[in-house]
Design a protein around this motif. Structure first.
Motif, PDB file in Angstrom:
ATOM      1  N   ALA A  31       0.785  -1.531   0.110  1.00  0.00           N
ATOM      2  CA  ALA A  31      -0.016   0.320  -0.047  1.00  0.00           C
ATOM      3  C   ALA A  31       1.073   0.849   0.212  1.00  0.00           C
ATOM      4  O   ALA A  31       0.330   2.103  -0.699  1.00  0.00           O
ATOM      5  N   ARG A  32       1.828   1.069   0.743  1.00  0.00           N
ATOM      6  CA  ARG A  32       2.669   2.801   0.985  1.00  0.00           C
ATOM      7  C   ARG A  32       3.180   2.310  -0.522  1.00  0.00           C
ATOM      8  O   ARG A  32       3.656   3.936  -1.214  1.00  0.00           O
ATOM      9  N   VAL A  33       3.426   1.543  -0.971  1.00  0.00           N
ATOM     10  CA  VAL A  33       4.087   0.965  -2.172  1.00  0.00           C
ATOM     11  C   VAL A  33       3.469   2.076  -4.170  1.00  0.00           C
ATOM     12  O   VAL A  33       3.753   2.922  -4.520  1.00  0.00           O
ATOM     13  N   ALA A  34       1.707   1.888  -3.835  1.00  0.00           N
ATOM     14  CA  ALA A  34       0.859   2.345  -4.508  1.00  0.00           C
ATOM     15  C   ALA A  34       0.044   3.461  -4.195  1.00  0.00           C
ATOM     16  O   ALA A  34      -0.455   4.305  -4.962  1.00  0.00           O
ATOM     17  N   LYS A  35       0.819   3.933  -2.948  1.00  0.00           N
ATOM     18  CA  LYS A  35       0.223   5.750  -2.985  1.00  0.00           C
ATOM     19  C   LYS A  35       1.298   6.658  -4.137  1.00  0.00           C
ATOM     20  O   LYS A  35       0.718   7.309  -4.794  1.00  0.00           O
ATOM     21  N   ALA A  36       1.895   6.213  -5.317  1.00  0.00           N
ATOM     22  CA  ALA A  36       2.806   6.353  -5.593  1.00  0.00           C
ATOM     23  C   ALA A  36       2.100   6.407  -7.293  1.00  0.00           C
ATOM     24  O   ALA A  36       2.282   7.066  -8.314  1.00  0.00           O
ATOM     25  N   THR A  37       0.764   5.481  -7.432  1.00  0.00           N
ATOM     26  CA  THR A  37       0.495   5.521  -8.270  1.00  0.00           C
ATOM     27  C   THR A  37      -0.307   6.413  -8.539  1.00  0.00           C
ATOM     28  O   THR A  37      -1.939   5.837  -9.272  1.00  0.00           O
ATOM     29  N   GLU A  38      -1.140   7.724  -8.275  1.00  0.00           N
ATOM     30  CA  GLU A  38      -2.282   8.461  -7.832  1.00  0.00           C
ATOM     31  C   GLU A  38      -3.237   8.692  -9.014  1.00  0.00           C
ATOM     32  O   GLU A  38      -3.849   8.882  -9.638  1.00  0.00           O
ATOM     33  N   LYS A  39      -1.508   9.276 -10.135  1.00  0.00           N
ATOM     34  CA  LYS A  39      -2.000  10.013 -11.543  1.00  0.00           C
ATOM     35  C   LYS A  39      -1.682   8.775 -12.251  1.00  0.00           C
ATOM     36  O   LYS A  39      -1.784   8.456 -13.908  1.00  0.00           O
ATOM     37  N   TYR A  40      -1.628   7.178 -12.202  1.00  0.00           N
ATOM     38  CA  TYR A  40      -1.596   5.680 -12.934  1.00  0.00           C
ATOM     39  C   TYR A  40      -2.575   5.165 -12.048  1.00  0.00           C
ATOM     40  O   TYR A  40      -2.166   3.719 -11.680  1.00  0.00           O
ATOM     41  N   PRO A  41      -3.772   5.410 -12.163  1.00  0.00           N
ATOM     42  CA  PRO A  41      -4.109   4.402 -11.340  1.00  0.00           C
ATOM     43  C   PRO A  41      -4.638   3.288 -11.383  1.00  0.00           C
ATOM     44  O   PRO A  41      -5.045   1.974 -11.058  1.00  0.00           O
ATOM     45  N   PHE A  42      -4.378   2.901 -13.224  1.00  0.00           N
ATOM     46  CA  PHE A  42      -4.087   1.718 -13.764  1.00  0.00           C
ATOM     47  C   PHE A  42      -3.136   0.580 -13.345  1.00  0.00           C
ATOM     48  O   PHE A  42      -3.019  -0.362 -12.926  1.00  0.00           O
ATOM     49  N   ASN A  43      -2.255   1.362 -13.145  1.00  0.00           N
ATOM     50  CA  ASN A  43      -0.867   0.277 -11.691  1.00  0.00           C
ATOM     51  C   ASN A  43      -1.425   0.273 -10.388  1.00  0.00           C
ATOM     52  O   ASN A  43      -0.539  -0.747  -9.741  1.00  0.00           O
ATOM     53  N   GLY A  44      -2.300   0.941 -10.356  1.00  0.00           N
ATOM     54  CA  GLY A  44      -2.159   0.342  -8.675  1.00  0.00           C
ATOM     55  C   GLY A  44      -2.733  -1.210  -8.164  1.00  0.00           C
ATOM     56  O   GLY A  44      -1.912  -1.466  -7.158  1.00  0.00           O
ATOM     57  N   PRO A  45      -4.030  -1.904  -8.295  1.00  0.00           N
ATOM     58  CA  PRO A  45      -4.206  -2.888  -8.440  1.00  0.00           C
ATOM     59  C   PRO A  45      -3.426  -4.335  -8.718  1.00  0.00           C
ATOM     60  O   PRO A  45      -2.475  -4.870  -8.068  1.00  0.00           O
ATOM     61  N   SER A  46      -2.228  -3.956  -9.884  1.00  0.00           N
ATOM     62  CA  SER A  46      -0.947  -4.834  -9.936  1.00  0.00           C
ATOM     63  C   SER A  46      -0.084  -4.633  -8.466  1.00  0.00           C
ATOM     64  O   SER A  46       0.355  -5.973  -8.735  1.00  0.00           O
ATOM     65  N   ILE A  47       0.407  -3.676  -8.334  1.00  0.00           N
ATOM     66  CA  ILE A  47       1.246  -3.727  -7.118  1.00  0.00           C
ATOM     67  C   ILE A  47       0.111  -3.989  -5.836  1.00  0.00           C
ATOM     68  O   ILE A  47       0.648  -4.557  -5.117  1.00  0.00           O
ATOM     69  N   LEU A  48      -0.964  -3.708  -5.833  1.00  0.00           N
ATOM     70  CA  LEU A  48      -1.777  -4.197  -4.432  1.00  0.00           C
ATOM     71  C   LEU A  48      -1.635  -6.029  -4.662  1.00  0.00           C
ATOM     72  O   LEU A  48      -1.599  -5.885  -3.174  1.00  0.00           O
ATOM     73  N   ASN A  49      -2.055  -6.305  -5.185  1.00  0.00           N
ATOM     74  CA  ASN A  49      -2.807  -7.618  -5.622  1.00  0.00           C
ATOM     75  C   ASN A  49      -1.166  -8.543  -6.033  1.00  0.00           C
ATOM     76  O   ASN A  49      -1.288 -10.222  -5.513  1.00  0.00           O
ATOM     77  N   ALA A  50      -0.449  -8.173  -5.897  1.00  0.00           N
ATOM     78  CA  ALA A  50       1.131  -8.782  -6.621  1.00  0.00           C
ATOM     79  C   ALA A  50       1.293  -9.432  -5.057  1.00  0.00           C
ATOM     80  O   ALA A  50       1.325  -8.711  -4.021  1.00  0.00           O
ATOM     81  N   SER A  51       2.161 -10.940  -5.372  1.00  0.00           N
ATOM     82  CA  SER A  51       2.848 -11.412  -3.829  1.00  0.00           C
ATOM     83  C   SER A  51       4.168 -10.301  -3.641  1.00  0.00           C
ATOM     84  O   SER A  51       3.939  -9.910  -2.133  1.00  0.00           O
ATOM     85  N   HIS A  52       4.260  -9.475  -4.492  1.00  0.00           N
ATOM     86  CA  HIS A  52       5.851  -9.363  -3.788  1.00  0.00           C
ATOM     87  C   HIS A  52       6.124  -7.789  -4.807  1.00  0.00           C
ATOM     88  O   HIS A  52       5.963  -8.044  -5.942  1.00  0.00           O
TER      89      HIS A  52
END
Length: 221
Positions: free
Chosen positions: A60-81
């Motif tokens: 979730a901390r890494v996904a903070k960097a996807t606010e302007k790129y919301p299509f990338n957020g799910p991959s970060i959150l759903n990936a294993s690592h």
């Protein structure tokens, strides 16, 4: 069945959706860490730092960097690592000595330390100073070394049956602030989620690879 390296180069692809229920084994996580550490770099400069996020909170901390790129957020959150790749902001004499002493500790100069150790330091310093003083691209030069690491890392992950996604659609300033990277002398470049694709959501998994033909990309002499 054993495969040669070209099998994995052809089988690897950019995963577009991850299965959140599947986790990379601890054994393979250790292998991934070894891939990060043992990447080649020009003059063995190793100008990188990595953040490995494996917990929901870390991702979730890494996904903070996807606010302007919301299509990338799910991959970060759903990936294993997820791995954040960061590059050094500067190379000073202290760091050059740090690398040199580690090489000495690892036995790189045991055959003739009085000759090989200063020669290694002199050669590495020559290239660093070339990029600092003449080419004036030392930051870009170090970034390129990190990209070498990323390429080797993803190919290595593929040999372990692990899917990955190279991701530049991130706000590096947000990541740098979140993890205090600039205060530590680094800046983020790329995020790479890792895990196992979702066969129902990952549309890219079934698409054929497309690459330019040899006459367009290769000259043999």
């Amino acid at each position: 069945m054993k495969h040669d390296i070209t099998h994995y180069a052809k089988a690897r692809y950019t995963t577009k959706a991850y299965d959140p229920k599947r986790r990379i084994s601890d054994e393979n996580v250790e292998k991934l860490k070894e891939l990060l550490r043992f990447s080649p770099s020009s003059t063995n400069i190793q100008p990188w730092h990595f953040i490995l996020a494996s917990t929901p909170e870390g991702k979730a901390r890494v996904a903070k960097a996807t606010e302007k790129y919301p299509f990338n957020g799910p991959s970060i959150l759903n990936a294993s690592h997820v791995v954040v790749f960061a590059s050094r902001l500067a190379v000073d004499e202290d760091y050059l000595q740090h690398v040199l002493e580690q090489e000495d500790k690892d036995g790189r100069f045991d055959v003739d330390k009085d000759t090989h150790k200063p020669a290694m330091h002199g050669g590495r310093s020559m290239f660093v100073n070339l990029h600092k003083q003449d080419l004036k691209d030392v930051q870009h030069w170090m970034d390129k070394q990190v990209y070498l690491n990323i390429g080797q890392f993803m190919l290595g992950a593929a040999t372990l049956g692990i899917d990955s996604t190279p991701m530049e659609g991130i706000e590096t300033a947000v990541l740098d602030a979140e993890f205090g990277l600039r205060e530590r002398g680094f800046s983020s470049l790329v995020v790479v989620p890792l895990g196992y694709h979702d066969p129902e959501q990952d549309y890219n998994a079934s698409l054929p690879k497309s690459r330019l033909p040899y006459p367009d990309i290769l000259t043999e002499v």
